[in-house]
Design a protein around this motif. Sequence first.
Motif, PDB file in Angstrom:
ATOM      1  N   UNK A 250     -27.690 -49.360  35.784  1.00 47.58           N
ATOM      2  CA  UNK A 250     -26.712 -49.633  34.948  1.00 47.58           C
ATOM      3  C   UNK A 250     -26.155 -48.258  34.351  1.00 47.58           C
ATOM      4  N   UNK A 251     -26.972 -47.352  33.821  1.00 47.34           N
ATOM      5  CA  UNK A 251     -26.901 -46.156  33.434  1.00 47.34           C
ATOM      6  C   UNK A 251     -26.024 -45.201  34.459  1.00 47.34           C
ATOM      7  N   UNK A 252     -26.375 -45.409  35.620  1.00 49.19           N
ATOM      8  CA  UNK A 252     -25.856 -44.697  36.903  1.00 49.19           C
ATOM      9  C   UNK A 252     -24.501 -45.179  37.239  1.00 49.19           C
ATOM     10  N   UNK A 253     -24.286 -46.342  37.012  1.00 48.06           N
ATOM     11  CA  UNK A 253     -23.057 -46.858  37.425  1.00 48.06           C
ATOM     12  C   UNK A 253     -22.039 -46.434  36.125  1.00 48.06           C
TER      13      UNK A 253
ATOM     14  N   UNK B  85     -17.672 -51.063  26.750  1.00 50.75           N
ATOM     15  CA  UNK B  85     -18.018 -52.443  26.318  1.00 50.75           C
ATOM     16  C   UNK B  85     -19.157 -53.024  27.024  1.00 50.75           C
ATOM     17  N   UNK B  86     -18.785 -52.877  28.464  1.00 49.65           N
ATOM     18  CA  UNK B  86     -19.933 -53.555  29.441  1.00 49.65           C
ATOM     19  C   UNK B  86     -21.246 -52.680  29.072  1.00 49.65           C
ATOM     20  N   UNK B  87     -21.084 -51.134  29.203  1.00 54.06           N
ATOM     21  CA  UNK B  87     -22.341 -50.492  28.973  1.00 54.06           C
ATOM     22  C   UNK B  87     -23.006 -50.856  27.737  1.00 54.06           C
TER      23      UNK B  87
ATOM     24  N   UNK C 209     -18.862 -53.017  35.580  1.00 54.93           N
ATOM     25  CA  UNK C 209     -19.429 -51.806  35.762  1.00 54.93           C
ATOM     26  C   UNK C 209     -19.886 -51.805  37.505  1.00 54.93           C
ATOM     27  N   UNK C 210     -19.478 -52.757  38.403  1.00 52.96           N
ATOM     28  CA  UNK C 210     -19.854 -52.797  39.753  1.00 52.96           C
ATOM     29  C   UNK C 210     -21.106 -52.864  40.280  1.00 52.96           C
ATOM     30  N   UNK C 211     -21.787 -53.597  39.560  1.00 52.77           N
ATOM     31  CA  UNK C 211     -23.462 -53.850  39.574  1.00 52.77           C
ATOM     32  C   UNK C 211     -23.723 -55.197  39.685  1.00 52.77           C
ATOM     33  N   UNK C 212     -24.935 -55.497  40.427  1.00 51.37           N
ATOM     34  CA  UNK C 212     -25.504 -56.714  40.499  1.00 51.37           C
ATOM     35  C   UNK C 212     -26.284 -57.195  39.154  1.00 51.37           C
TER      36      UNK C 212
ATOM     37  N   UNK D  55     -17.420 -43.816  34.326  1.00 43.59           N
ATOM     38  CA  UNK D  55     -16.670 -43.133  33.079  1.00 43.59           C
ATOM     39  C   UNK D  55     -16.259 -42.023  33.424  1.00 43.59           C
ATOM     40  N   UNK D  56     -16.944 -41.196  34.221  1.00 50.37           N
ATOM     41  CA  UNK D  56     -16.251 -39.836  34.911  1.00 50.37           C
ATOM     42  C   UNK D  56     -14.768 -40.231  35.589  1.00 50.37           C
TER      43      UNK D  56
END
Length: 84
Positions: free
Chosen positions: A20-23, A50-52, A9-12, A28-29
Amino acid sequence: MAENHYDTLEIHPTASQAEIKQAYRRLAKRFHPDTNRAVDGHERITRINAAYEVLSDPSQRQSYDQRLSYGNWARFQATENVAV
């Protein structure tokens, strides 16, 4: 090295639920099969979903974080035993 859900998800790892939701929405888009016809697009969107699914649920995320921590500790111990 294998990619973990945070990398996907390219997040820390300390990201908030909103981050998380924003990433997830951003990725997804970008990688949705309707907008991205790349060969690996289906595999990538599957990993993103799966990550989300794991990181968006606080109890699943806590369990996942514990497994990640244990895996890092076990790898560290294995390298320490080899170096001795």
